[in-house]
Design a protein around this motif. Structure first.
Motif, PDB file in Angstrom:
ATOM      1  N   ILE A   1       0.838  -1.204   0.000  1.00  0.00           N
ATOM      2  CA  ILE A   1       0.000   0.000   0.000  1.00  0.00           C
ATOM      3  C   ILE A   1       0.873   1.254   0.000  1.00  0.00           C
ATOM      4  O   ILE A   1       0.535   2.262  -0.636  1.00  0.00           O
ATOM      5  N   ARG A  52       3.635   1.590  -1.565  1.00  0.00           N
ATOM      6  CA  ARG A  52       3.988   1.760  -2.977  1.00  0.00           C
ATOM      7  C   ARG A  52       2.830   2.367  -3.767  1.00  0.00           C
ATOM      8  O   ARG A  52       2.993   3.236  -4.607  1.00  0.00           O
ATOM      9  N   ARG A  53       1.666   1.834  -3.470  1.00  0.00           N
ATOM     10  CA  ARG A  53       0.472   2.304  -4.171  1.00  0.00           C
ATOM     11  C   ARG A  53       0.201   3.772  -3.853  1.00  0.00           C
ATOM     12  O   ARG A  53      -0.216   4.543  -4.720  1.00  0.00           O
ATOM     13  N   LEU A  54       0.461   4.170  -2.607  1.00  0.00           N
ATOM     14  CA  LEU A  54       0.254   5.570  -2.221  1.00  0.00           C
ATOM     15  C   LEU A  54       1.273   6.476  -2.898  1.00  0.00           C
ATOM     16  O   LEU A  54       0.968   7.611  -3.257  1.00  0.00           O
ATOM     17  N   TRP A  55       2.484   5.945  -3.086  1.00  0.00           N
ATOM     18  CA  TRP A  55       3.518   6.696  -3.807  1.00  0.00           C
ATOM     19  C   TRP A  55       3.035   7.043  -5.216  1.00  0.00           C
ATOM     20  O   TRP A  55       3.345   8.096  -5.755  1.00  0.00           O
ATOM     21  N   LEU A  56       2.266   6.122  -5.803  1.00  0.00           N
ATOM     22  CA  LEU A  56       1.792   6.312  -7.177  1.00  0.00           C
ATOM     23  C   LEU A  56       0.531   7.162  -7.252  1.00  0.00           C
ATOM     24  O   LEU A  56       0.022   7.428  -8.330  1.00  0.00           O
ATOM     25  N   ALA A  57      -0.004   7.548  -6.125  1.00  0.00           N
ATOM     26  CA  ALA A  57      -1.184   8.411  -6.117  1.00  0.00           C
ATOM     27  C   ALA A  57      -0.734   9.820  -5.736  1.00  0.00           C
ATOM     28  O   ALA A  57       0.250   9.982  -5.025  1.00  0.00           O
ATOM     29  N   VAL A  80      -0.809  11.907  -3.536  1.00  0.00           N
ATOM     30  CA  VAL A  80      -1.105  12.239  -2.146  1.00  0.00           C
ATOM     31  C   VAL A  80       0.228  12.453  -1.450  1.00  0.00           C
ATOM     32  O   VAL A  80       1.223  11.824  -1.799  1.00  0.00           O
TER      33      VAL A  80
END
Ligand SMILES: Nc1ncnc2c1ncn2[C@@H]1O[C@H](COP(=O)(O)OP(=O)(O)O)[C@@H](O)[C@H]1O
Ligand SMILES: [Mg+2]
Lengths: 355, 241
Positions: A190, A192-197, A199
């Motif tokens: 997650i 990593r996923r937040l890095w791609l959003a 935010v």
């Protein structure tokens, strides 16, 4: 919803739907409060036991009100046999034996085995006899002494355990949920996923902190509600509400400690282990479970260096000892300093990936 | 027209392993592009560098004309990524997952729910992440990558581990995404998948791109019957872990 709100919701739901973490973080400390409160209910005041042989006028003729006050400090058993009473004192079953001899001479025998208790009983009985003598003269006493204990409320166990265990609960909730939450988000990619959003780190960190503070406030409310039921009988003093900013600062400090642990640990097991190693000894050394007044000086100096010790002490001061801002502010400062140090450490140790 | 992706000489080492060893390629806007290769070929690492998730040791990637490293939030709004392993919030339902991701892009709940329906998960909206089947989890993961309507979509092995029905089902979904005008980049080690879906494929092995071209052209060039034969011819037949 804004990222902060939705991430807070995601974290809160993740936590509340996990029975083990609800038990561990919310229920477990409460069980300790219920248990310790009940176990040590009457352990606060250690009453002395006196065996009275035959009639002793100064005790028997006492007005009921004074007698009730005396019952708080002395338990008076009766015995018909002086030898048997003395034997009890010798065995340590009673602290003193008293009887009256003709001419109003009250005799007392104590054991040298427990000089402190012997001194207490002696002092109490002497004052009773003196007062009775003065009353017998029919004159008002020339001198009187009125007094009370400085910490008269804090003798009772619940007054001690409520802030102590609450401090432990705040520390445990903060450290564990932040550490395990971070490792879990890393493991489940997650982070990593937040890095791609689009935010930023701010709302993510604040969401964790916000959830934890709410949890800590809920914990505080439940603790105070349980402890103030008549069975436990917690009595709050003046500015007890200062516990709210104290809990907020404590939560901030221990969430930071948890972040540092979570940043360092590669697995949930490692995070769990390190969190245990940090929280439990810290709680013992901070006086969460028992007072450290009798501990050796080196233990007390370690304890001074622990943030939890200052939080527990300040919570004790404001909740049960009539303390106010002057007791709370230094502890809040220490919590904020702890938070700054561990946030910096977490920042240095932080990794996006498990590998 | 600027290329959707332009990768120049990307390299990444892990210790002694050259995970990616000088990879360059371009993807045109609206194209369906496949990165094909055996396990360990460096597909994921290449994709992660292109997405801006990892910093390349050397080389750089432009997405929609902008560099993807350092992190560029403006660009991230235009790109959707499905990671190789699904990244879900623990204990949350499908609906809660996608709404949470949607909020990170400022996308409303209604749009998130519509996206869930679009991948055929409307009935599973209340199911927790760990109780979804493999195919459902992949579809949710794709829906989360598409919720903000990106121009460019990356999918890392979206069909690995799915049964044949679920794979076909997902192919239809992916075709639809591409037909809607989005550029799609997908990694896979299934030949049939690349053959059916991709306009062009790059065959990778040991951190390098061996050939790039439309599947039919590659087969013709190497006088092979199918992309599968192309693949075996290029990467060898020895067993790999
Ligand atoms: N974080 C990492 N640390 C060390 N080695 C890695 C890491 N990620 C990938 N590798 C290695 O790099 C090579 C390429 O991996 P990867 O890009 O995942 O390949 P693929 O996606 O094609 O299966 C493999 O040999 C893999 O073991
Ligand atoms: Mg891969």
């Amino acid at each position: 919803m804004k990222p902060f709100a939705s991430l807070s919701k995601a974290m809160a739901l993740g936590l509340l739907r996990d029975r083990a973490s609800v038990f561990f973080i919310l229920v477990f400390p409460l069980m300790f409060l219920a248990l310790f409160g009940a176990l040590f209910k009457d352990a606060g005041v250690s009453r002395a036991t006196v065996v009275q042989v035959g009639a002793v006028e100064v005790l028997d003729e006492m007005p009921p009100k004074q007698r009730a006050a005396l019952d708080d400090v002395l338990e008076i058993d009766r015995s018909g046999n002086r030898a048997e009473a003395l034997e009890k004192v010798r065995d340590g079953d009673a602290d003193a034996a008293v009887w009256e001899e003709p001419g109003g001479r009250v005799q007392m025998r104590v054991s040298a085995a427990d000089p402190v208790q012997a001194g207490n009983v002696g002092g109490v009985l002497r004052s009773i006899v003196d007062r009775a003598s003065i009353a017998a003269t029919g004159q008002p006493p020339a001198y009187t002494l009125t007094g009370g204990q400085v910490e008269d409320e804090s003798l009772e166990a619940i007054q001690y355990f409520t802030p102590g265990l609450l401090g432990w609960a705040v520390a445990m909730g903060g450290v564990f949920s932040a550490a395990l939450g971070l490792v879990n988000w890393r493991k489940k990619r997650i982070l990593r996923r937040l890095w791609l959003a689009p935010v930023r780190a701010g709302p993510v960190i604040c969401a964790r902190l916000g959830v934890n503070m709410l949890l800590a406030f809920a914990q505080t409310a439940i603790f105070l509600l349980v402890a103030t039921v008549p069975y436990y009988g917690l009595r709050l003093t003046g500015d007890w509400w200062l516990v709210i900013p104290l809990v907020a600062c404590g939560s901030l400090a221990f969430v930071s400690v948890g972040f540092a642990i979570g940043a360092w640990a590669k697995t949930e097991d490692a995070a769990n282990g390190l969190a245990q190693i940090v929280v439990l000894p810290m709680a013992f050394l901070s006086g969460s479970f028992f007072p450290l007044d009798a501990a050796p000086p080196w233990v007390r100096s370690i304890s001074e260096a622990l943030p939890l010790k200052h939080l527990v002490q300040a919570m004790q001061d404001v909740l049960t000892r009539g303390g106010s801002w002057s007791d709370a502010l230094p502890a809040m400062g220490i919590m904020l300093l702890t938070a700054a140090v561990f946030t910096a450490l977490a920042h240095r140790l932080f990794r996006w990936d498990a590998t | 027209m600027t290329a959707a992706i332009s990768a120049r000489d990307l390299r990444k080492r892990y210790g002694d392993v050259h995970a990616v060893d000088g990879v360059s390629f371009e993807v045109r806007a609206g194209e369906f592009f496949g990165l094909l290769g055996p396990n360990g070929a460096g597909k994921t690492t290449t994709l992660e560098m292109v997405e801006g998730l990892r910093r390349p040791d050397e080389g750089r990637a432009l997405l929609l004309g902008e560099p993807s490293w350092p992190r560029n939030p403006g660009l991230l709004r235009r790109v959707g990524v499905q990671l190789q392993a699904s990244a879900f919030f623990e204990k949350l339902t499908a609906r809660e997952q996608i709404r949470t991701f949607a909020s990170l892009y400022g996308v409303a709940d209604e749009r998130a729910d519509a996206m869930l329906a679009e991948v055929g998960l409307a009935e599973k909206a209340g199911t927790r992440e760990d109780r979804l089947s493999g195919g459902q989890a992949q579809r949710l993961s794709i829906a989360c990558a598409l919720v903000h309507d990106p121009e460019l979509v990356f999918l890392d092995e979206p069909t690995t581990g799915l049964d044949p029905q679920a794979r076909r089902n997902l192919w239809d979904l992916l075709r639809g995404i591409n037909a809607a005008g989005r550029t799609v980049v997908l990694t896979t080690h299934y030949m049939d998948e690349a053959e059916v879906l991709c306009d062009r494929v790059a065959v990778m092995d040991a951190g390098r791109i061996l050939r790039v071209g439309p599947p039919a052209e590659l087969a013709a060039e190497l006088e092979a019957d199918s992309l599968e034969d192309v693949f075996l011819q290029l990467t060898g037949r020895e067993y790999r872990e």
